[in-house]
Design an enzyme around this catalytic site. Structure first.
Site, PDB file in Angstrom:
ATOM      1  N   ARG A   1       0.839  -1.187   0.000  1.00 60.18           N
ATOM      2  CA  ARG A   1       0.000   0.000   0.000  1.00 60.18           C
ATOM      3  C   ARG A   1       0.882   1.247   0.000  1.00 60.18           C
ATOM      4  O   ARG A   1       2.065   1.192   0.387  1.00 60.18           O
ATOM      5  CB  ARG A   1      -0.913   0.007   1.216  1.00 60.18           C
ATOM      6  CG  ARG A   1      -0.185   0.047   2.530  1.00 60.18           C
ATOM      7  CD  ARG A   1      -1.067  -0.337   3.719  1.00 60.18           C
ATOM      8  NE  ARG A   1      -2.332   0.306   3.706  1.00 60.18           N
ATOM      9  CZ  ARG A   1      -3.487  -0.329   3.415  1.00 60.18           C
ATOM     10  NH1 ARG A   1      -3.475  -1.627   3.180  1.00 60.18           N
ATOM     11  NH2 ARG A   1      -4.617   0.323   3.376  1.00 60.18           N
TER      12      ARG A   1
ATOM     13  N   ALA B   1       6.269  -2.301  -4.709  1.00 61.58           N
ATOM     14  CA  ALA B   1       6.415  -1.624  -3.410  1.00 61.58           C
ATOM     15  C   ALA B   1       5.431  -0.457  -3.276  1.00 61.58           C
ATOM     16  O   ALA B   1       4.650  -0.158  -4.183  1.00 61.58           O
ATOM     17  CB  ALA B   1       7.851  -1.164  -3.237  1.00 61.58           C
ATOM     18  N   HIS B   2       5.495   0.217  -2.148  1.00 62.83           N
ATOM     19  CA  HIS B   2       4.575   1.306  -1.815  1.00 62.83           C
ATOM     20  C   HIS B   2       4.668   2.461  -2.804  1.00 62.83           C
ATOM     21  O   HIS B   2       5.745   2.827  -3.254  1.00 62.83           O
ATOM     22  CB  HIS B   2       4.885   1.828  -0.408  1.00 62.83           C
ATOM     23  CG  HIS B   2       6.241   2.451  -0.299  1.00 62.83           C
ATOM     24  ND1 HIS B   2       6.459   3.792  -0.476  1.00 62.83           N
ATOM     25  CD2 HIS B   2       7.446   1.899  -0.069  1.00 62.83           C
ATOM     26  CE1 HIS B   2       7.737   4.051  -0.334  1.00 62.83           C
ATOM     27  NE2 HIS B   2       8.371   2.912  -0.088  1.00 62.83           N
ATOM     28  N   ASN B   3       3.497   2.997  -3.141  1.00 62.02           N
ATOM     29  CA  ASN B   3       3.403   4.200  -3.972  1.00 62.02           C
ATOM     30  C   ASN B   3       3.943   4.031  -5.381  1.00 62.02           C
ATOM     31  O   ASN B   3       4.170   5.017  -6.088  1.00 62.02           O
ATOM     32  CB  ASN B   3       4.120   5.387  -3.295  1.00 62.02           C
ATOM     33  CG  ASN B   3       3.436   5.802  -2.001  1.00 62.02           C
ATOM     34  OD1 ASN B   3       3.865   5.409  -0.907  1.00 62.02           O
ATOM     35  ND2 ASN B   3       2.357   6.530  -2.108  1.00 62.02           N
TER      36      ASN B   3
ATOM     37  N   SER C   1       7.721   4.080  -4.998  1.00 63.80           N
ATOM     38  CA  SER C   1       7.502   5.321  -5.735  1.00 63.80           C
ATOM     39  C   SER C   1       8.000   5.287  -7.175  1.00 63.80           C
ATOM     40  O   SER C   1       8.007   6.327  -7.846  1.00 63.80           O
ATOM     41  CB  SER C   1       8.126   6.518  -5.008  1.00 63.80           C
ATOM     42  OG  SER C   1       7.563   6.632  -3.710  1.00 63.80           O
TER      43      SER C   1
END
Lengths: 333, 333, 333
Positions: A218, A239-241, A259
């Protein structure tokens, strides 16, 4: 499998091919050409399989050019023909008007399920989650709170969806996929890693397929996004973002760092690693490449650090030549 | 998420910042700066986001230097501020005095559970296992026999813990993590691999976080050990008898071979492979590196075989120059 | 663990060694030499551990050459001795004549189970599936329709087997392994990926062990095949229509692409990637190698693209020399 009982004529119509031979031949099975027996249909998809056509015991072939075999359907694109035929067969199998919810499933009273869903055994569904029509949730799936799942999805066994995740229509999540995991985010205070709680979410748009045992983290804030039509193979890690565009294909064991921004129609081969960079549309990334810098659209890279494929291969070849010349030089002395 | 309803004053106190603007501004959400709307707080963590501050619709910013925005909290370390704020918010959410055990959980009469635990649906807990207070076991978790789990742990859905494993306090095991798997150990007799049974164990100390779908193998004899404060990202593999120090950070898809010894405060990037060697304290290992020989403390390596980063990058750069000169030379001829 | 209570004489007989010292010494545990205390037996398997023998508190040693310790069993192959002893101990533990099926398991009336099986909690078994005698299915396992599982298998928790899969005797599937997943096959129509349904199957022969969280995809047509005696470590990915020979050892995080053919007795180290090629019998593939072209039998390769080990290491060494000479040259100027 139950026999198909499809005539060659019918199959030819499904795949849009040109039929030679006995149109009434009944096909009961589709098998690889080397395993084929009477009643089987096989595909000849590459030149190297043309010679196998001669000895085959199959009753008919689908091929990209004539093999001289008595029953054959010639098509422009055999891969496309295979897809059309298999989609036809499996559509028939899947068509179902029966919707059942296992007695063992534990579904929050605050969840909203279409009456047209199938829910397997030992499934948990949390508060304020919604599941739209014709979605199938298989056994041992856990769905958290505030999760939205669209129409005609399939969640295979042991899928886990953490809270506050949104999933579109026609999404397939294979067995053991984990969606909405906390990102790997810490702040170092002295020698200690303090966890940064992740309050963001994951949005998976329509027509996405996520492989078995994949992990999608998330967002820390905001969201991790996988846009429509993108396909991810087994054991990959998002991974996140991370923001992945539409119709991108990601093979197995790929890792995408927090990201990172991946464009549309990107092709990422197995075991690629992508750092927190931007990858433009239509890039092609070779197996095991490590993408440490952003890529412009349409780049084709290999190696770690990822390098344009022509350059990398030439440099490697040059090094081998240098080395061989050095060895020869030494041998002369 | 329910709105936060925190005043800017309160937030400034939480993050220990210097507040400019209207201290009574109510913040309902924390969002990435590009998505922010009225009522939102956003973080400006890098120079490249400073220009986004001008156009933002956020009600306030937390930033490392003044952006000129009317409501802003200036802090020394934005990442630290983010951690403090998110920890405050989620602590409030998590605080719970209600402890429930699902009726569907099957818990051995020989297991010992604190009265202050939460146990989800379809959980199995084996003989002689103990679970300390304020630990949360989510749905579909399987815990074997003789497993010890400390206080305030969270085991997310579909975690599996084999027999005889010990887990400390404040440990987070993300969904699908498998702890105590047999190591990959065989003896070759003729052409056959005979399995070496693994009777050892796994010890995970306090404050460790293990990512989704990770695998930690048990020792053959003795133990596999992950010391306190170490964090492991999704889909990583820790083999039998590995010994990992404290406060080490291991990214996703990392593989650590049997009996490897990893020091304290080591940083291991994604898809790294480590052979059965020793890695000293404070080493930093770049993405996809293959560590085939032991590393002294404080080394920084990349590549396969892993090489000191300065040397590896210079050698690569030199090869490119050699090649380019050769191409130029050929072009002149 | 309950104490073993085995005399040194008995242990010597089990491992086929030559005993020196007090044959009546009772051994209660087997531990690594550095952790050993009174009542423990330890193994000395390498020269580097010989000096640890002097200070040990163990009651006896198994060793490949005399350490001078008072109680020792000398064997030719310590690894083999370890296997024999651990197999003896764990066989005693496992021997069970009690067969139980959890009340919570949901087993199709159309499934056929030997009366001599153990089925854990929250297990689902589909139509027309069969499970042979002395097989153990642990908790939260999902078995689809038309699945055949042989004798004396162990399926650890959260294993998922899709429909139409065949598994032989003495197969171990570790926790979270997913067998029969759809292959990653699409046909590109414009910018869209259309899914090619996978109607094939997976066949896993006798004596195969598959690691935790591994994924084995089903064939598109035909089968994915893992032949007898092959061992696969955690988190590896075997794609559709792959054919793996007998007694091959595949380490963790390995990815094998669709339709690859792997021979017998191949050794594949961790994080290796194999494209859709043929790998001959007895090949050895070094960690993180990327096998892009077919390999003849007995090749030993490393690197990406995979290169014969001697060549690759010499080329790398040569490049380092070139670079160092260049640096020296510059320093002289």
């Amino acid at each position: 499998m139950t026999p198909l009982n499809l005539s060659l004529k019918k199959i030819s119509d499904i795949v849009g091919g040109s039929l030679k031979g006995d149109a009434s031949t009944l096909i009961s099975n589709i098998t690889p050409i080397e395993d084929a027996t009477s009643g089987d249909l096989s595909f000849v998809m590459e030149d190297k399989f043309l010679n196998k056509a001669k000895g085959t015991k199959a009753s008919a072939l689908v091929t990209f050019k004539s093999t001289g075999f008595e029953n054959e359907i010639i098509v422009k694109n055999t891969r496309n023909a295979l897809q059309l035929l298999l989609a036809f067969i499996t559509k028939n199998n899947e068509a179902s008007n029966s919707f059942t919810i296992s007695d063992t499933a534990i579904i929050s009273k605050k969840a909203t399920l279409s009456p047209q869903v199938n829910i397997g055994h030992f499934v948990s569904i949390g508060n304020h989650s919604t599941i739209a029509e014709k979605t199938i949730i298989k056994h041992n799936v856990t769905i958290g709170n505030n999760v939205t799942i669209g129409k005609k999805c399939i969640l295979y066994p042991s899928v886990v969806i953490y809270d506050n995740v949104t999933i579109g229509d026609n999404v397939i999540l294979h067995a053991g996929a984990k969606i909405g995991v906390d990102g790997f985010g810490y702040v170092q205070v002295g020698s200690k890693w303090k966890k940064i709680p992740h309050i963001g979410t994951v949005i998976i748009e329509h027509d996405v397929e996520v492989g078995a045992n994949c992990c999608v983290d998330r967002g820390c804030l905001g969201k991790t996004l996988i846009k429509s039509g993108t396909k991810v193979d087994n054991l990959s890690h998002v991974a996140h973002n991370v923001n992945i565009g539409s119709d991108t294909a990601i093979a197995g064991l790929v890792g995408i760092a927090g990201s990172a921004i991946i464009g549309n129609n990107v092709q990422i081969a197995g075991q690629v690693g992508i750092a927190s960079v931007t990858v433009g549309n239509n890039c092609i990334i070779g197996g095991q490449a490590g993408v440490l810098k952003s890529l412009n659209p349409n780049e084709m890279v290999v190696g770690t650090p990822a390098t344009p494929i022509k350059e990398e291969y030439k440099i490697r070849a040059y090094l081998k030549i240098l080395y061989k010349n050095a060895v020869k030089g030494r041998q002369k002395k």
